[in-house]
Design a protein around this motif. Structure first.
Motif, PDB file in Angstrom:
ATOM      1  N   ASP A 165      38.103  36.156  48.183  1.00 21.53           N
ATOM      2  CA  ASP A 165      39.122  35.280  48.478  1.00 21.53           C
ATOM      3  C   ASP A 165      40.003  36.048  49.349  1.00 21.53           C
ATOM      4  O   ASP A 165      40.910  35.287  50.511  1.00 21.53           O
ATOM      5  CB  ASP A 165      39.820  35.025  47.261  1.00 21.53           C
ATOM      6  CG  ASP A 165      39.099  33.959  46.381  1.00 21.53           C
ATOM      7  OD1 ASP A 165      38.291  33.439  46.940  1.00 21.53           O
ATOM      8  OD2 ASP A 165      39.601  33.943  45.198  1.00 21.53           O
ATOM      9  N   SER A 166      40.207  37.382  49.220  1.00 16.30           N
ATOM     10  CA  SER A 166      41.126  38.073  50.252  1.00 16.30           C
ATOM     11  C   SER A 166      40.283  38.497  51.537  1.00 16.30           C
ATOM     12  O   SER A 166      41.077  38.916  52.638  1.00 16.30           O
ATOM     13  CB  SER A 166      41.493  39.467  49.774  1.00 16.30           C
ATOM     14  OG  SER A 166      40.203  40.386  49.529  1.00 16.30           O
ATOM     15  N   SER A 179      32.333  29.354  40.068  1.00 18.23           N
ATOM     16  CA  SER A 179      33.086  30.197  40.877  1.00 18.23           C
ATOM     17  C   SER A 179      32.563  30.210  42.313  1.00 18.23           C
ATOM     18  O   SER A 179      31.582  30.534  42.650  1.00 18.23           O
ATOM     19  CB  SER A 179      33.308  31.641  40.454  1.00 18.23           C
ATOM     20  OG  SER A 179      34.073  32.478  41.344  1.00 18.23           O
ATOM     21  N   THR A 185      38.051  49.821  37.900  1.00 18.80           N
ATOM     22  CA  THR A 185      38.063  48.784  39.071  1.00 18.80           C
ATOM     23  C   THR A 185      37.790  49.699  40.406  1.00 18.80           C
ATOM     24  O   THR A 185      36.985  49.336  41.360  1.00 18.80           O
ATOM     25  CB  THR A 185      38.979  47.961  39.174  1.00 18.80           C
ATOM     26  OG1 THR A 185      39.349  47.314  37.885  1.00 18.80           O
ATOM     27  CG2 THR A 185      39.344  46.999  40.378  1.00 18.80           C
ATOM     28  N   THR A 244      34.854  49.422  43.256  1.00 19.17           N
ATOM     29  CA  THR A 244      35.180  49.206  44.458  1.00 19.17           C
ATOM     30  C   THR A 244      34.296  49.999  45.473  1.00 19.17           C
ATOM     31  O   THR A 244      33.805  49.675  46.532  1.00 19.17           O
ATOM     32  CB  THR A 244      36.728  49.218  44.807  1.00 19.17           C
ATOM     33  OG1 THR A 244      37.329  48.172  43.874  1.00 19.17           O
ATOM     34  CG2 THR A 244      36.959  48.610  46.126  1.00 19.17           C
ATOM     35  N   ALA A 254      35.380  39.112  38.578  1.00 18.52           N
ATOM     36  CA  ALA A 254      36.699  38.934  38.714  1.00 18.52           C
ATOM     37  C   ALA A 254      37.185  40.000  40.228  1.00 18.52           C
ATOM     38  O   ALA A 254      37.731  39.424  41.060  1.00 18.52           O
ATOM     39  CB  ALA A 254      37.764  39.724  37.662  1.00 18.52           C
ATOM     40  N   LEU A 255      36.479  41.098  40.340  1.00 18.08           N
ATOM     41  CA  LEU A 255      36.773  41.754  41.416  1.00 18.08           C
ATOM     42  C   LEU A 255      35.972  41.209  42.731  1.00 18.08           C
ATOM     43  O   LEU A 255      36.528  41.120  43.822  1.00 18.08           O
ATOM     44  CB  LEU A 255      36.054  43.391  41.197  1.00 18.08           C
ATOM     45  CG  LEU A 255      36.209  44.173  42.533  1.00 18.08           C
ATOM     46  CD1 LEU A 255      37.698  44.462  42.756  1.00 18.08           C
ATOM     47  CD2 LEU A 255      35.557  45.487  42.025  1.00 18.08           C
ATOM     48  N   TYR A 256      34.981  40.537  42.466  1.00 18.43           N
ATOM     49  CA  TYR A 256      34.074  39.884  43.447  1.00 18.43           C
ATOM     50  C   TYR A 256      34.870  38.849  44.139  1.00 18.43           C
ATOM     51  O   TYR A 256      35.082  38.443  45.243  1.00 18.43           O
ATOM     52  CB  TYR A 256      32.651  39.541  43.117  1.00 18.43           C
ATOM     53  CG  TYR A 256      31.765  40.551  42.817  1.00 18.43           C
ATOM     54  CD1 TYR A 256      32.064  41.864  43.107  1.00 18.43           C
ATOM     55  CD2 TYR A 256      30.336  40.409  42.315  1.00 18.43           C
ATOM     56  CE1 TYR A 256      31.028  43.173  42.773  1.00 18.43           C
ATOM     57  CE2 TYR A 256      29.423  41.370  41.852  1.00 18.43           C
ATOM     58  CZ  TYR A 256      29.940  42.614  42.192  1.00 18.43           C
ATOM     59  OH  TYR A 256      28.784  43.585  42.070  1.00 18.43           O
ATOM     60  N   ARG A 257      35.451  38.125  43.029  1.00 17.33           N
ATOM     61  CA  ARG A 257      36.293  36.761  43.504  1.00 17.33           C
ATOM     62  C   ARG A 257      37.480  37.234  44.355  1.00 17.33           C
ATOM     63  O   ARG A 257      37.692  36.726  45.343  1.00 17.33           O
ATOM     64  CB  ARG A 257      36.549  35.989  42.162  1.00 17.33           C
ATOM     65  CG  ARG A 257      37.300  34.694  42.314  1.00 17.33           C
ATOM     66  CD  ARG A 257      36.549  33.436  42.873  1.00 17.33           C
ATOM     67  NE  ARG A 257      36.293  33.783  44.276  1.00 17.33           N
ATOM     68  CZ  ARG A 257      35.349  33.116  44.859  1.00 17.33           C
ATOM     69  NH1 ARG A 257      34.253  32.629  44.270  1.00 17.33           N
ATOM     70  NH2 ARG A 257      35.161  33.384  46.384  1.00 17.33           N
ATOM     71  N   GLU A 258      38.054  38.412  43.827  1.00 22.29           N
ATOM     72  CA  GLU A 258      39.194  38.666  44.526  1.00 22.29           C
ATOM     73  C   GLU A 258      38.976  39.253  45.853  1.00 22.29           C
ATOM     74  O   GLU A 258      39.711  38.971  46.748  1.00 22.29           O
ATOM     75  CB  GLU A 258      40.010  39.693  43.722  1.00 22.29           C
ATOM     76  CG  GLU A 258      41.173  40.458  44.194  1.00 22.29           C
ATOM     77  CD  GLU A 258      41.831  41.701  43.442  1.00 22.29           C
ATOM     78  OE1 GLU A 258      42.511  42.146  44.110  1.00 22.29           O
ATOM     79  OE2 GLU A 258      41.328  41.711  42.293  1.00 22.29           O
ATOM     80  N   LEU A 259      37.849  39.912  46.074  1.00 24.46           N
ATOM     81  CA  LEU A 259      37.535  40.419  47.332  1.00 24.46           C
ATOM     82  C   LEU A 259      36.969  39.317  48.105  1.00 24.46           C
ATOM     83  O   LEU A 259      37.475  39.356  49.579  1.00 24.46           O
ATOM     84  CB  LEU A 259      36.284  41.547  47.267  1.00 24.46           C
ATOM     85  CG  LEU A 259      36.864  43.105  46.386  1.00 24.46           C
ATOM     86  CD1 LEU A 259      35.666  43.737  46.381  1.00 24.46           C
ATOM     87  CD2 LEU A 259      37.819  43.606  47.235  1.00 24.46           C
TER      88      LEU A 259
END
Length: 557
Positions: free
Chosen positions: A265-266, A293, A225, A229, A258-263
């Motif tokens: 949203d943050s 998504s 991950t 990143t 999953a990483l794209y969604r997390e980044l």
């Protein structure tokens, strides 16, 4: 009665209480003294000299009098520069470009030996790397036009595995250490949809085509991950510097998803991404089950899957109806079985996912069209705006089917100017009539959407804009343009990189144009692309890039 109310006049008290209860009004930004161009919701080009922005979105565009409507706005003088919507690259590979930026680039090397020497120099500077990876070689540009082999790489580096992907991503060049790590030997069998090239004695040469590349890829440790990143950070900064504010990522893994969604949203995502989930990902059905998504800030959305029918023309992997002109015993490779294609279409449509299907050869395109038509007749899904990625060599009788089936031709202008030195050798003059046929699609009313296919090609959008309008390379060759009758106008080209690209991602209400309510994604340029000589389009420089009303890139002067 409170202490405060005893000492303050009633009117003043009401004013204080009212001001305390009202939220602070957001600041309005007004940029004027610009030569602005955009497309409205009817896809029509319009001009403006001022734009008002609030909360990251467009309030209004207009002339010099617009400033009177927003007297308290923070004002920016555009100094007469050209302002257009941020470029939407409708087909790229985020992680592919990210890791390319962080690996050895052998693009443009003039021989296999020169490429191998560059790899050896890179490896010497990176002693910590367990695998040496790179991309960009193209044997068509070399004097002998022959595929390279492991023996040559071994001369320069034999202590670590080396794996170099061809410029189109459909062939790979390995050294002996890489083949040993992957367990490749004389007994290894070419998988369906792939080919291990062999010498006269049957030994693998180190060259792997399409699905055979997986034999090497599976031996390479998956990126962590943290590595993804770092790659995403590198590619995001690169794209923004080129004026690309949004891109469609053609093949997103579950980990990247999953990483794209997390980044996103943050608030840490730097460039907008529309994700096409890779159809080969083991977690595809779980992603389907989770649904679309989407995020409030529209930095990452995913409601599409990416499927492959065939390979690429340069590596003889594109699936053709008739044999290759320069390889009469070969018709290319099919990468996904008919049974699997049908299953993927049914799954995608049942879950309201768009299908974006890679097809380069005329057989690959026909299969894609046939499967889309079968899906409409069996499970529906016409409203999902299915796309054929590349739509590169199409039988003349199949071009009208794009319109009748409401299929989007998602094309990459620089593929034409990169391939013009070998396309006729591969397919001959007759099949060339349906190749890179942008005008033919536009004439029948299809919406052509444009991208670059980075890192297959450079991400530089004005290279693609130049190629679309002139059908020439940056040396403005050939004179008059290659198959010039298929060129696009500058207006059609810019539409394909903006409002129509947004439409192909179901985002036309949010992106692709500078109209009220849409995100204020735009770029400032050093020249007016609508009023310059077409041969100078590729020279256009991006001075500033703005995303959601904030400047995220400024060129150094």
């Amino acid at each position: 009665m409170s202490t405060l109310s005893r000492f303050l006049p009633y009117g003043l008290l009401v004013g204080l209480l009212t001001s305390c209860s009202q939220p602070e009004q957001p600041t309005t930004l007004l940029i004027d003294n610009i030569q602005g161009y955009s497309f409205n919701n009817q896809r029509e080009l319009f001009n403006f000299t001022a734009i008002a922005i609030r909360d990251g979105k467009v309030l209004a565009t207009g002339d010099a009098e617009l400033s009177a409507d927003y007297p308290k706005a923070d004002k920016v003088d555009g100094q007469g520069k050209t302002l257009i919507p941020g470029i939407i690259d409708a087909h790229g590979h985020i992680s592919g470009l990210g890791f390319t930026l962080l690996s050895v680039d052998v693009r443009g090397q003039e021989s296999a030996q020169q490429a191998a020497q560059k790899v050896a120099s890179y490896a010497a500077q990176q002693p910590q790397l367990q695998w040496i990876k790179g991309r960009g070689w193209n044997q068509v540009l070399w004097p002998d036009q022959q595929f390279p082999n492991a023996a040559l790489l071994d001369q320069f580096i034999d202590d670590r595995p080396v794996w170099l992907t061809r410029v189109d991503g459909h062939a790979g060049w390995a050294n002996s250490a890489a083949m040993e790590a992957a367990g490749i030997n004389t007994d290894s069998v070419s998988p369906a949809g792939g080919e291990i090239l062999r010498d006269a004695d049957g030994n693998p040469t180190g060259l792997f085509i399409d699905n055979a590349m997986n034999l090497i890829d599976q031996a390479i440790p998956s990126p962590s991950t943290d590595e993804i990143t770092v790659a995403l950070d590198a590619v995001s900064k690169h794209l923004l510097s080129l004026g690309i504010t949004s891109t469609h990522d053609a093949g997103v893994s579950a980990a990247e998803h999953a990483l794209y969604r997390e980044l996103a949203d943050s608030g840490a995502m730097q460039v907008r991404i529309y994700g096409m989930i890779s159809s080969t990902d083991p977690e595809l059905e779980q992603i389907f089950a989770a649904g679309h998504s989407l995020g409030e800030n529209d930095m990452y959305s995913a409601r599409s899957i990416k499927i492959y029918t065939d390979g690429a023309l340069g590596s003889h992997g594109a699936a053709l109806l008739e044999p290759y002109e320069d390889r009469p015993d070969h018709r290319g490779l099919l990468l996904t079985s008919a049974e699997q294609l049908r299953k993927l279409f049914s799954l995608a449509i049942a879950n309201e996912f768009q299908v974006a299907i890679h097809a380069i050869g005329d057989r690959g395109n026909r299969i894609a069209l046939d499967e889309i038509e079968h899906a409409y007749n069996s499970v529906g899904g016409r409203h999902l705006r299915h796309r054929i990625e590349h739509s590169q060599v199409v039988a003349l009788s199949d071009i009208p089917r794009f319109k009748s089936l409401d299929v989007i031709p998602s094309m990459q202008p620089t593929h034409a100017t990169s391939d013009m030195n070998m396309a006729e050798d591969r397919i001959g003059p007759e099949r060339l009539k349906g190749a890179y046929a942008w005008r033919s699609f536009l004439k029948q009313g299809s919406r052509v959407v444009s991208g670059s296919d980075f890192p297959v090609e450079l991400a530089a959008p004005f290279d693609g804009i130049h190629a679309a309008v002139t059908r020439q390379n940056k040396a403005n060759q050939p004179a008059g343009g290659w198959i010039a009758e298929e060129a696009m106008t500058i207006e059609e080209t810019m539409r394909s990189f903006s409002i129509d690209a947004a439409w192909a991602a179901h985002q036309e209400d949010k992106l692709g144009g500078l109209t009220p309510g849409k995100w204020a994604d735009f770029i400032l340029l050093d020249q007016d692309i609508y009023h310059i000589a077409p041969e100078d389009l590729w020279k256009t420089q991006v001075l500033e890039t703005w995303l959601a009303g904030k400047r995220v890139f400024k060129a150094e002067r």
